[in-house]
Every structure is written in structure tokens, then in C-alpha cells.
Design an enzyme around this catalytic site. Sequence first.
Site, mmCIF file in Angstrom:
data_model
loop_
_atom_site.group_PDB
_atom_site.id
_atom_site.type_symbol
_atom_site.label_atom_id
_atom_site.label_comp_id
_atom_site.label_asym_id
_atom_site.label_seq_id
_atom_site.Cartn_x
_atom_site.Cartn_y
_atom_site.Cartn_z
ATOM 1 N N TRP A 163 5.433 -7.277 0.654
ATOM 2 C CA TRP A 163 6.884 -6.574 0.544
ATOM 3 C C TRP A 163 7.631 -7.378 -0.652
ATOM 4 O O TRP A 163 8.945 -6.921 -0.833
ATOM 5 C CB TRP A 163 7.627 -7.115 1.647
ATOM 6 C CG TRP A 163 7.190 -6.183 2.772
ATOM 7 C CD1 TRP A 163 6.176 -6.926 3.770
ATOM 8 C CD2 TRP A 163 7.480 -5.066 3.545
ATOM 9 N NE1 TRP A 163 6.099 -5.942 4.803
ATOM 10 C CE2 TRP A 163 6.791 -4.679 4.602
ATOM 11 C CE3 TRP A 163 8.322 -4.125 2.950
ATOM 12 C CZ2 TRP A 163 7.063 -3.577 5.317
ATOM 13 C CZ3 TRP A 163 8.561 -2.960 3.751
ATOM 14 C CH2 TRP A 163 7.782 -2.634 4.927
ATOM 15 N N TYR A 166 10.624 -2.117 10.834
ATOM 16 C CA TYR A 166 9.484 -2.570 11.606
ATOM 17 C C TYR A 166 9.982 -3.487 12.992
ATOM 18 O O TYR A 166 10.648 -2.866 14.086
ATOM 19 C CB TYR A 166 8.358 -2.905 11.191
ATOM 20 C CG TYR A 166 7.617 -2.086 10.211
ATOM 21 C CD1 TYR A 166 6.784 -0.819 10.918
ATOM 22 C CD2 TYR A 166 7.935 -1.937 8.880
ATOM 23 C CE1 TYR A 166 6.414 -0.023 10.223
ATOM 24 C CE2 TYR A 166 7.045 -0.912 8.101
ATOM 25 C CZ TYR A 166 6.339 0.120 8.594
ATOM 26 O OH TYR A 166 5.827 0.994 7.972
ATOM 27 N N ARG A 199 3.422 8.615 10.399
ATOM 28 C CA ARG A 199 3.951 9.774 9.593
ATOM 29 C C ARG A 199 3.209 9.913 8.196
ATOM 30 O O ARG A 199 3.168 10.750 7.603
ATOM 31 C CB ARG A 199 5.435 9.688 9.549
ATOM 32 C CG ARG A 199 5.813 8.583 8.791
ATOM 33 C CD ARG A 199 7.380 8.659 8.414
ATOM 34 N NE ARG A 199 7.619 7.442 7.349
ATOM 35 C CZ ARG A 199 7.476 7.485 6.060
ATOM 36 N NH1 ARG A 199 7.168 8.660 5.505
ATOM 37 N NH2 ARG A 199 7.924 6.406 5.413
ATOM 38 N N ASP A 207 -0.691 5.146 3.022
ATOM 39 C CA ASP A 207 -1.833 4.834 1.528
ATOM 40 C C ASP A 207 -3.190 4.794 2.341
ATOM 41 O O ASP A 207 -3.584 3.720 2.581
ATOM 42 C CB ASP A 207 -1.202 3.734 0.782
ATOM 43 C CG ASP A 207 0.169 4.115 0.423
ATOM 44 O OD1 ASP A 207 0.565 5.188 0.001
ATOM 45 O OD2 ASP A 207 1.004 2.976 -0.028
ATOM 46 N N GLU A 259 1.335 -10.960 8.296
ATOM 47 C CA GLU A 259 2.448 -9.834 8.101
ATOM 48 C C GLU A 259 2.867 -9.130 9.638
ATOM 49 O O GLU A 259 4.098 -9.084 9.963
ATOM 50 C CB GLU A 259 1.937 -8.778 7.525
ATOM 51 C CG GLU A 259 3.280 -7.502 7.139
ATOM 52 C CD GLU A 259 2.437 -6.219 6.600
ATOM 53 O OE1 GLU A 259 3.236 -5.444 6.250
ATOM 54 O OE2 GLU A 259 1.391 -5.966 7.055
ATOM 55 N N CYS A 308 6.394 3.907 8.199
ATOM 56 C CA CYS A 308 5.108 4.604 8.024
ATOM 57 C C CYS A 308 4.402 4.700 9.552
ATOM 58 O O CYS A 308 4.090 5.744 10.041
ATOM 59 C CB CYS A 308 4.213 4.253 7.032
ATOM 60 S SG CYS A 308 4.967 4.369 5.490
#
Length: 301
Positions: free
Chosen positions: A89, A131, A212, A215, A67, A192
Site C-alpha cells: 500500500w 477493507y 469485482r 490484477d 496484510e 476489489c
Amino acid sequence: SVPQRTAKSRAGTSCARSSSASWPRLFFKTRQLRAWFFLWVWTASTRAWALRAFLLSSSRWKTATREFLWFLTGETNIRPLVLQGVKIWNEWPHANYEKATGDAIGLDQCVARIAEDAEFAARWGDLGPVYGKQWVDWPTYEPVGEGLFRPGPGINQVAQVVDSLRNNPGSRRHIVEGWNVAELDAMALPPCHCLFQFFVADGKLSCQLYQRSTDTFLGLPFNIASYALLTLMVAQVTGLEPGTTSILQLAKDRPLVEEDVRDVGRWHERREIARRIVDSKRSHIGQRVGRPPTHRARGCA
């Protein structure tokens, strides 16, 4: 004969050895071991997860690596990930397809079509400017007159940071930003892990990441592994020695979703396994060098 030591001296030795760099290197070289290993550091308003060394199961490590390398290409379509068996994703294109077409297709069927049909993937497999797109192709615009603009050349932030580290390692501007306010609505998911910064001290390259949100039991381990990998990669191409990787996040911004509840038990099991392995390795090392095994003292876990 080996002199007896007091509990206080054992506790001091345990703390000292737990922070040393020698036994983690020996421990994490053992291939067959499968465990999560984290070092927790608390501050007043933030939680910093500082990574000294880590070992992931081979499947999760491969997923995190694939990833992150995909991010660095600037790609936004999930097809390359799907072809490598990365499922992180998959839900977003599937949900987008069902919402747009009304076709209640199954997730696995949708993903299979993305893998097999390049045209279908081009239309439904894109996540928007997430990203990596911001990292290596941040959009710019050039004026063409009369208040009009046209797209300009994208900015490769990663390449700029690498160049800056080579030529001006002492700079405090080795920053890569992913939070592009103008394009948040076009993203499948706003970033995130939205900003990371490199800094150099004593010839060692370290990376600090701001999140920010995360999980905690699902995404965070992947983030730790990914940015540790990035630190090693950037250190290699800049000729620096890798230092540490830390992740900073506000304590109130760590959502615990329903899926995390199941992961909590697994995480505690892995942590206990890691502790047993560490104790075993340290005892083994102590016996090899003629020292009694060191026992973990309270407060040094």
C-alpha cells in the site's frame, strides 16, 4: 511383474489421482519447494479459481499473511505494515502526500518517514475506510432528533459471521461485505475483493469470494492465499473442518496491466516448475508403494 496398462487406463488413473487429496498433501509438505499451484475451473460466465492446496515463496506468503491479519484488526494506517516490510500500500500515501504538499519526495523516503515518525504517519499514512475497517467496524448512525444523527457503534461483521457459524451453521447469511457505497470516495482504493461468504456442508467450512476486479498475475495469487488462510482460521475457531476456497469473478473484469505482462512469463515458469515437481513426487510415491509411475494424460493438467 507389473501388468501393462493401456493408454486409456493410464489417462483415467491420471485424472483420478490428480483430483485426489492424498498426493497434494504429500507434495505440499515439502518445505524447500517453491512453486505456484492453481486449479482452474471454468463456467459459462465466470472463472472460478478453486484452491485445493498452495505453496508460495516464503516472502510472498509472509506478505499476504501480514496484510490479511492487518485487515482483520480494522486498521487503516499503513505504518504497521511498513514496520513489517509490507510494501503493498505504499504508493497511495506517497501520492497523496505529493499531491497535497507539492513536495516531490521519493517513495522510499516517504515510507521511511512513515516508519520513523508516528506523527507524520498519522497524518499521511492513512488509507481511509478500506477493507478491514468495513469488515470489523462498519459504521452505523443513531438518530438524536430533529433529523440529526450521531455515529453509533460499529458492526463487526467477522465476529457476527463466526457467531452465526457456531450457532446456525446451515444459514445462508454468513456474509461479509466490504462495498460501503457511502464511503467509497473516502477510500484510497475501493475494494476489489468486495464480498465473501462462508457455507457449511457435511461439517466442512468453505469460503466463496466475489471480486469485482483483480490484477490477474499480481493480486490474484495473494487473494487466493489470503482467503485460504481465512478459511483455515475461521474453521479453527468454529470447530469445523476446512473445505475449499473459491474466487468468482466476471471474465471481462480481469484487467491486465502493464506490470502483469512481465509477470506472465514468470507465472508460466512457475507453473511448469509445479508440473515437474508434481510428476516427480507422484513417480516417487508410485515407486515407494510398488506401482509404476503415473504419467499425466492430456486434459488432466
